[in-house]
Design an enzyme around this catalytic site. Sequence first.
Site, PDB file in Angstrom:
ATOM      1  CB  CYS A  16      15.455   8.010  34.656  1.00 48.92           C
ATOM      2  SG  CYS A  16      17.008   7.971  33.801  1.00 48.92           S
ATOM      3  CG  ASN A  23      21.259  11.164  38.906  1.00 49.38           C
ATOM      4  OD1 ASN A  23      21.533  10.460  39.880  1.00 49.38           O
ATOM      5  ND2 ASN A  23      20.026  11.315  38.479  1.00 49.38           N
TER       6      ASN A  23
HETATM    7  N1  PMP Z   1      22.980   6.084  36.890  1.00 44.59           N
HETATM    8  C1  PMP Z   1      23.020   7.422  36.833  1.00 44.59           C
HETATM    9  C2  PMP Z   1      23.622   8.187  37.982  1.00 44.59           C
HETATM   10  C3  PMP Z   1      22.501   8.096  35.735  1.00 44.59           C
HETATM   11  O1  PMP Z   1      22.535   9.444  35.697  1.00 44.59           O
HETATM   12  C4  PMP Z   1      21.947   7.329  34.666  1.00 44.59           C
HETATM   13  C5  PMP Z   1      21.372   8.000  33.434  1.00 44.59           C
HETATM   14  N2  PMP Z   1      20.355   8.909  33.696  1.00 44.59           N
HETATM   15  C6  PMP Z   1      21.940   5.937  34.775  1.00 44.59           C
HETATM   16  C7  PMP Z   1      22.476   5.347  35.898  1.00 44.59           C
HETATM   17  C8  PMP Z   1      21.359   5.064  33.691  1.00 44.59           C
HETATM   18  O2  PMP Z   1      22.276   4.910  32.649  1.00 44.59           O
HETATM   19  P1  PMP Z   1      21.852   4.258  31.246  1.00 44.59           P
HETATM   20  O3  PMP Z   1      21.130   5.319  30.490  1.00 44.59           O
HETATM   21  O4  PMP Z   1      23.143   3.873  30.606  1.00 44.59           O
HETATM   22  O5  PMP Z   1      21.019   3.059  31.525  1.00 44.59           O
END
Ligand code: PMP
Length: 357
Positions: free
Chosen positions: A301, A135
């Site tokens: 995040c 990501n």
């Molecule tokens: N894994 C990856 C690679 C992400 O980019 C994200 C979202 N930022 C997540 C997991 C988490 O996903 P969710 O918002 O559905 O909990």
Amino acid sequence: MSDERARYFDNAATTPLDPRVLEAMLPALRDDWGNAHSIHACGLRAMAAVEQAREAVAELVGAEDPSQIVFTSGATEANNWVLHSFEHGLISPFEHSSVLEPAQSLGYTVLANDGFTLHPPDQPAPLISVMKVDNETGAIFEPEQVRPWAKALHTDATQALGKIAFDVSLYDFASMSSHKFYGPKGIGALYIQGDAPIQPYMLGGEQETGRRAGTLNVPAIIGMGEAARLAQDEIEVDQGKANRLRPLVLSALEDVPDWRINGHETCSPFILSISFLGVEGESLVIDLDRSGFAISSGAACSSRSTEPSHVLTALGLETQWLRGTVRLSFGRFNTEEAAEELGRALTTSVTRLRNVR
Ligand code: PMP
């Protein structure tokens, strides 16, 4: 709507809800509000809509059977579920915090790496978890290399699904999240290959054939199903757009000295990580926000953390480059015009911020 979505270049953090998805969700919010596990007509209608959505998601990932898809609250839950189901395992150093954190608390081994190349472990493990698309940089990881290193293979496919070709049959488990492909937030799924060993994580009612307890979020599931259908139909159009926008931004940077792309020869066209020397990534994000563009300095995040990105650190990026990193992520509602403007705005901001130092 003045189209804020055109200048929103943070589609890896989340994507706008596609208006067609909203339309598909409205009847379930307004009229078909039944509990999908009730046996009266109202419940049966809800369950029929859930099963249609499951079929659409199964088709998008290439699952053999819709029963291999279990709805969860998102990729974070799906990742935690898989990791908590094994006593030990291996992960790559590039994983999202929703893999990294449970892995660390469970004592998993983080594989050593050389750039994006992972080193084999000393011993095989019961589970290995390697994301499909990173990501932060967009790097793509293929399953073939890591498959022999563990009995079961999990991938966090959150940034891959609906964006690049993805064949789930190569995995035992795959996590996904609807809000990364124009569906609603708070809904995702775990793909579980037929006989892959996994116990329920959320205990309670008998929903999802006893594999995930909790009243089904029917409107969100319907939205995820519609988003999956659209992604499948439009994946080539969406990819074509990302492939056109990327060079438009980059060509506007031609006269700017001292920047680099943190990429890899196989990268998702939707994610572009760039580092500028002599600039703080955060300052660039704020400056561009003032010009009406949304970008990010890393994963949303962990964007409030002052720690440098663990992904870029694992790649060996020196501090001077690390600090000046921004992530641009393209999506369905961006326009060519906005991409060109973004390139010019980046040039102006980088030049100005370098001069005020
Ligand atoms: N894994 C990856 C690679 C992400 O980019 C994200 C979202 N930022 C997540 C997991 C988490 O996903 P969710 O918002 O559905 O909990």
